[in-house]
Design an enzyme around this catalytic site. Sequence first.
Site, short mmCIF file in Angstrom:
data_model
loop_
_atom_site.label_atom_id
_atom_site.label_comp_id
_atom_site.label_asym_id
_atom_site.label_seq_id
_atom_site.Cartn_x
_atom_site.Cartn_y
_atom_site.Cartn_z
CG ASP A 132 -2.05 1.00 1.08
OD1 ASP A 132 -2.52 1.21 -0.05
OD2 ASP A 132 -2.49 1.56 2.10
CG HIS A 139 -4.31 10.82 2.33
ND1 HIS A 139 -5.33 10.85 3.26
CD2 HIS A 139 -3.54 9.74 2.68
CE1 HIS A 139 -5.21 9.85 4.10
NE2 HIS A 139 -4.12 9.17 3.78
CD GLU A 205 -6.52 4.65 4.42
OE1 GLU A 205 -5.91 3.88 3.66
OE2 GLU A 205 -5.97 5.33 5.30
CD GLU A 207 -5.56 2.83 -0.28
OE1 GLU A 207 -4.78 2.20 -1.04
OE2 GLU A 207 -5.44 2.85 0.96
CG ASP A 239 -5.87 -0.28 3.28
OD1 ASP A 239 -6.13 -1.40 3.77
OD2 ASP A 239 -4.81 0.31 3.49
NE ARG A 243 -8.09 6.76 9.00
CZ ARG A 243 -7.34 6.72 7.93
NH1 ARG A 243 -6.06 6.41 8.04
NH2 ARG A 243 -7.84 6.97 6.74
CD GLN A 246 -3.17 4.26 10.25
OE1 GLN A 246 -4.39 4.21 10.03
NE2 GLN A 246 -2.30 4.74 9.38
CE LYS A 259 -3.80 2.20 6.98
NZ LYS A 259 -4.59 3.02 6.06
CB THR A 263 -7.68 -4.65 2.06
OG1 THR A 263 -6.81 -4.18 3.11
CG2 THR A 263 -7.52 -3.75 0.84
CD GLU A 370 -7.61 13.21 3.68
OE1 GLU A 370 -7.22 14.18 2.99
OE2 GLU A 370 -7.70 12.05 3.24
#
Length: 422
Positions: A132, A139, A205, A207, A239, A243, A246, A259, A263, A370
């Site tokens: 990844d 970002h 996420e 992606e 993904d 948070r 993490q 993570k 996924t 975000e």
Amino acid sequence: MAPLRSFVDVPPESHFPLENLPYGVFRSISGGDPRPGVAIGDYVLDLSAVAEAGLFDGPLLKNSSCFSQTSLNKFLEMGRSAWEEARLTLQKLLSADEPTLRDDEKLREKCLFPVQSKVKLLLPMVIGDYTDFFSSMHHAKNCGTIFRGPENPIPQNWFHLPIAYHGRASSVVISGTDITRPRGQAYPAANSPPYFGPSKKLDFELEMAAIVGPGNELGHPINVNNAVDHIFGLVLMNDWSARDIQAWEYVPLGPFLGKSFGTSISPWIVTLDALAPFACEAPKQEPEPLPYLSEARHVNYDIPLEVYIKPAGLEHQFLVTKSNFNHLYWTITQQLAHHTVNGCNLRPGDLLGTGTISGPNQESFGCLLELTWNGQKQLSVGDSSRNFLEDGDEVTFTACCKGDGYNVGFGICTGKVLPLSS
């Protein structure tokens, strides 16, 4: 150029006209082994049946067993010449003016299956390794500002190389697979021990991911200007990220349990050949990359991206963000070249995630971290609001390029959050 016409009915809004023909793997709901197929309208064309009927008559595919496999890995390994041969053959077979399938009812019934009622879509390849990246400048800037402040949000090395970490291939799942809320440690409050329990900051996420075709031998890097021939195509990728887990674990070695719990990827691989009409100039890079990352053709693709959330108990889903693949600072070819510059060997079916794809404004941020500024703001989701995902929320990604009278789309990538099991 007028849109291509197929004898298969392709609705005008379909993501899967003749211009696309994305690859996947499916199993008939009536039984049998998984097998490769391509999407055309609301149908899947069984490539094993096409091959068995001797309809691949080109020199590379005529005697190949690549479509009798239970994954696409063997076809991925064959490289661009085989991919182009297959695309030309399939576009001809499915065209409105070609009688081979169109006028043979028995063969047509053997080869074409309605996706909604007759098949189950599966992971299209065996994923040996998953990496990844962290390739969106917007970002990176937002994350750095949230956690380190606005003075120096992006570390110096970020502008010199595509940052990445190695993910967990075993927990990559196909769209439609439920995701159980993970548990783990999070930041302690005051002088107490670390929190342990269900993640309170579960996030999506936005992606995409590149699917590796031919790999490289250990010790032999791939030149950035040849990297495109090692990328078969792209899929949507969520993904999922915890948070709070993490944030507590990532110093000094990076993401781990925050993570690796899940996924999600979309089932159809859209080839770079299908995306070629949507190539666009990638962002200017300053400072100039080192020579091994300086590419003669520095391009992204204009792929509009959308994310929807459907809260538990509701029928309607709500748009929460819109971004675009063209926001990536580091291109997928630069990512692949950097991955191998130390001699690391990639293999067919490897998955290379782009990292969260965020745009320059609030409406285009690619994750709840975000969008809510790490939970400090509320995001409107219909009549409710979110800081982070709640149990029962269903998250759906979609992407569709708009051509002149046709689409090249990716379908959807979806997953629903289940409460932590006991």
